[in-house]
Design an enzyme around this catalytic site. Structure first.
Site, PDB file in Angstrom:
ATOM      1  N   HIS A  11       0.823  -1.217   0.000  1.00 56.73           N
ATOM      2  CA  HIS A  11       0.000   0.000   0.000  1.00 56.73           C
ATOM      3  C   HIS A  11       0.852   1.260   0.000  1.00 56.73           C
ATOM      4  O   HIS A  11       1.928   1.307   0.576  1.00 56.73           O
ATOM      5  CB  HIS A  11      -1.040  -0.003   1.121  1.00 56.73           C
ATOM      6  CG  HIS A  11      -0.509  -0.032   2.526  1.00 56.73           C
ATOM      7  ND1 HIS A  11      -0.231   1.116   3.232  1.00 56.73           N
ATOM      8  CD2 HIS A  11      -0.234  -1.061   3.360  1.00 56.73           C
ATOM      9  CE1 HIS A  11       0.185   0.782   4.457  1.00 56.73           C
ATOM     10  NE2 HIS A  11       0.202  -0.524   4.565  1.00 56.73           N
TER      11      HIS A  11
ATOM     12  N   ASP B 292      -0.256   4.427   0.970  1.00 53.11           N
ATOM     13  CA  ASP B 292      -0.517   5.435   2.006  1.00 53.11           C
ATOM     14  C   ASP B 292       0.209   5.111   3.306  1.00 53.11           C
ATOM     15  O   ASP B 292       0.625   3.981   3.547  1.00 53.11           O
ATOM     16  CB  ASP B 292      -2.029   5.543   2.289  1.00 53.11           C
ATOM     17  CG  ASP B 292      -2.619   4.269   2.903  1.00 53.11           C
ATOM     18  OD1 ASP B 292      -2.283   3.164   2.432  1.00 53.11           O
ATOM     19  OD2 ASP B 292      -3.417   4.384   3.850  1.00 53.11           O
TER      20      ASP B 292
ATOM     21  N   ASP C 256       6.075   1.197   6.787  1.00 52.68           N
ATOM     22  CA  ASP C 256       4.736   0.643   6.584  1.00 52.68           C
ATOM     23  C   ASP C 256       4.004   1.566   5.628  1.00 52.68           C
ATOM     24  O   ASP C 256       3.487   2.587   6.040  1.00 52.68           O
ATOM     25  CB  ASP C 256       4.025   0.552   7.937  1.00 52.68           C
ATOM     26  CG  ASP C 256       2.571   0.122   7.817  1.00 52.68           C
ATOM     27  OD1 ASP C 256       2.178  -0.343   6.736  1.00 52.68           O
ATOM     28  OD2 ASP C 256       1.841   0.264   8.813  1.00 52.68           O
TER      29      ASP C 256
ATOM     30  N   GLU D 166      -5.026   1.910   2.541  1.00 54.37           N
ATOM     31  CA  GLU D 166      -5.096   0.687   3.349  1.00 54.37           C
ATOM     32  C   GLU D 166      -5.264   1.024   4.818  1.00 54.37           C
ATOM     33  O   GLU D 166      -5.990   0.356   5.549  1.00 54.37           O
ATOM     34  CB  GLU D 166      -3.825  -0.151   3.149  1.00 54.37           C
ATOM     35  CG  GLU D 166      -3.874  -1.529   3.784  1.00 54.37           C
ATOM     36  CD  GLU D 166      -3.262  -1.616   5.182  1.00 54.37           C
ATOM     37  OE1 GLU D 166      -3.288  -2.709   5.756  1.00 54.37           O
ATOM     38  OE2 GLU D 166      -2.759  -0.591   5.707  1.00 54.37           O
ATOM     39  N   GLU D 167      -4.591   2.077   5.260  1.00 50.27           N
ATOM     40  CA  GLU D 167      -4.575   2.416   6.691  1.00 50.27           C
ATOM     41  C   GLU D 167      -5.931   2.881   7.196  1.00 50.27           C
ATOM     42  O   GLU D 167      -6.165   2.929   8.399  1.00 50.27           O
ATOM     43  CB  GLU D 167      -3.527   3.500   6.972  1.00 50.27           C
ATOM     44  CG  GLU D 167      -2.087   3.084   6.658  1.00 50.27           C
ATOM     45  CD  GLU D 167      -1.543   2.034   7.615  1.00 50.27           C
ATOM     46  OE1 GLU D 167      -2.281   1.579   8.503  1.00 50.27           O
ATOM     47  OE2 GLU D 167      -0.367   1.657   7.456  1.00 50.27           O
TER      48      GLU D 167
ATOM     49  N   ASP E   4       3.751  -6.791   3.655  1.00 54.82           N
ATOM     50  CA  ASP E   4       3.435  -5.744   4.638  1.00 54.82           C
ATOM     51  C   ASP E   4       3.553  -6.281   6.062  1.00 54.82           C
ATOM     52  O   ASP E   4       2.878  -5.804   6.960  1.00 54.82           O
ATOM     53  CB  ASP E   4       2.009  -5.215   4.366  1.00 54.82           C
ATOM     54  CG  ASP E   4       1.711  -3.925   5.119  1.00 54.82           C
ATOM     55  OD1 ASP E   4       2.652  -3.265   5.581  1.00 54.82           O
ATOM     56  OD2 ASP E   4       0.515  -3.589   5.234  1.00 54.82           O
TER      57      ASP E   4
ATOM     58  N   HIS F 179       3.318   3.088  12.594  1.00 57.33           N
ATOM     59  CA  HIS F 179       2.435   4.196  12.956  1.00 57.33           C
ATOM     60  C   HIS F 179       3.016   5.053  14.073  1.00 57.33           C
ATOM     61  O   HIS F 179       2.277   5.645  14.842  1.00 57.33           O
ATOM     62  CB  HIS F 179       1.038   3.691  13.396  1.00 57.33           C
ATOM     63  CG  HIS F 179       0.362   2.830  12.373  1.00 57.33           C
ATOM     64  ND1 HIS F 179      -0.933   2.393  12.501  1.00 57.33           N
ATOM     65  CD2 HIS F 179       0.796   2.326  11.182  1.00 57.33           C
ATOM     66  CE1 HIS F 179      -1.258   1.652  11.451  1.00 57.33           C
ATOM     67  NE2 HIS F 179      -0.219   1.594  10.638  1.00 57.33           N
TER      68      HIS F 179
HETATM   69 ZN   LIG Z   1       0.787  -1.611   6.314  1.00 53.61          ZN
END
Ligand SMILES: [Zn+2]
Length: 417
Positions: free
Chosen positions: A85, A87, A148, A182-183, A205, A388
């Site tokens: 992903h 984003d 990520d 995705e997030e 991922d 994150h």
């Molecule tokens: Zn991810």
């Protein structure tokens, strides 16, 4: 078996190029992609794939990148897809990322240069102990890093480049899919699986090098609605049944040492209140229910029902109802129908010189949604850690192992066809 190829060391260059592009998604936006800036990176990825000679590589209007590496074998190989992903998480800023590389990590804490209060502590990040001698990429502490899932993007891009520049390596049709959002749980909303035309897929991922995840939670939402009995408070004696107090009594009876996110780990599920609203007359409690099996979900829902019934005994003139809605299901239910997907990935991880470890995800993934949309899709490590957060990190060596894993996986599908 060690690798017969001379792998290049270009994955980190790619990664450092991608992380400086801000691609944070936004759950409050109704558009797809949720933020237009995700297309900045999508455009770059499509252009780089074009430059490699992948003629159909393109970014579509919804922010998805599609590309095909044509087969170079006569065998009938299933079409496999690698997916990451674009984003980054809305939880932590991804603007003006200034990546730093700690060369030849010697152990101990890593203090981030842009904000010395941000320290990746060896005690809190035990995976660092396995990285001695490696080169570790972090942010400067003022933003997240974006490993990520830009580590996954860089790894797939580098593996694509490797396959194209080494035509002696035989493989079937390989598809590439890069998704936005995705997030915020919308990563596959506009994915066109017909156009993609893959039989099986892998998201790149996951966390620790060597890991493959073929299981996610199964998830339901449960809503309890209480109808109390309202009267004027001045004349309420013996009449009023207060919906707020009933709802509070239900919450109070939830298990205190089990069955909650804060008391479970591994393969244990939970029953978790996520919202409460109400007034005298009516109150609503919203829960999420999580487990790896359908039986486990049922058990937790039965527990909730029994608590509600017990509490309601004290309020004979009030009523209640419990609604259960399915959210998503453990992707293992689909993936187990095609054991070669995981077997081949385990072998690829082995050939990359790592010990494969099968694990499960305490959450849902785009892969679990794809699996139930007809594209079975476990998750392979990308090397990302501390997602994150400003303390996010990834090692150069783990990213290189992921590239090797992807290349070997393409070969293994061809060999075994
Ligand atoms: Zn991810």
């Amino acid at each position: 078996m060690s690798s017969p190829f001379r792998f290049t060391h270009t994955v980190t260059e790619r990664f450092l190029r991608y992380v400086v592009i801000d691609t944070q998604s936004d759950p409050s936006s109704p558009t797809c992609p949720s933020t237009e800036k995700q297309k900045d990176l999508g455009r770059l990825l499509a252009a780089e794939l074009q430059e490699m000679g992948i003629r159909d590589a393109h970014l579509d209007q919804h922010g998805y990148v599609y590309a095909t590496i044509p087969a170079n074998t006569d065998r009938q190989v299933p079409v496999i897809c690698f997916c990451s992903h674009i984003d980054t998480s809305p939880d932590c800023t991804g603007k003006d990322v200034k990546p730093q590389v700690v060369r030849n990590y010697r152990g101990g804490d890593i203090v981030l240069a842009g904000d010395p209060a941000q320290v990746i502590r060896a005690t809190e990040h035990p995976a660092l102990a396995g990285q001695i001698g490696n080169d570790i990429v972090t942010s400067d502490g003022t933003t997240l890093l974006g490993a990520d899932n830009k580590a996954g993007l860089a790894e797939i891009m580098d593996a694509a480049h490797f396959l194209i520049s080494n035509p002696q390596i035989k493989h079937g049709v390989i598809k590439i899919l890069f998704t936005p959002d995705e997030e915020i749980g919308r990563g596959v909303d506009k994915a066109d699986l017909k156009k993609l035309g893959a039989n099986f897929a892998y998201t790149i991922d996951g966390e620790t090098a060597g890991n493959i995840e073929d299981e996610t939670f199964s998830a339901n939402a449960a809503t309890v609605t209480i109808e109390g009995v309202s009267t004027h408070p001045g004349f309420a004696k013996g009449k009023m049944e207060h919906a707020i107090k009933i709802a509070a009594a239900i919450v109070d009876r939830l298990p205190k040492t089990t069955c909650s996110p804060e008391t479970t780990e591994g393969r244990e599920g939970f029953l978790h209140p996520i919202g409460i609203s109400g007034a005298l007359e009516q109150a609503t409690l919203r829960f999420i229910v999580r487990d790896f099996t359908d039986a486990g979900l049922k058990e937790k829902e039965a527990l909730l029902e029994s608590i509600v019934k017990e509490v309601m005994k004290g309020y004979p003139r009030s009523t209640w109802r419990l609604e259960i809605k399915q959210q998503y299901r453990n992707m293992k239910q689909v993936i187990d129908g095609h054991p070669e997907i995981v077997d081949n990935a385990m072998e690829a991880i082995r050939r990359a010189g790592l010990k494969p470890v099968k694990t499960s995800i305490r959450g849902g993934t785009d892969g679990s949604r794809l699996s139930f949309m007809g594209l079975p899709c476990p998750n392979i490590f990308a090397g990302e850690h501390a997602f994150h957060s400003r303390l996010e990190w990834v090692s150069v060596q783990d990213m290189e192992k992921a590239v090797q894993t992807i290349v070997h996986l393409a070969m293994i599908w061809e060999e075994r066809a």
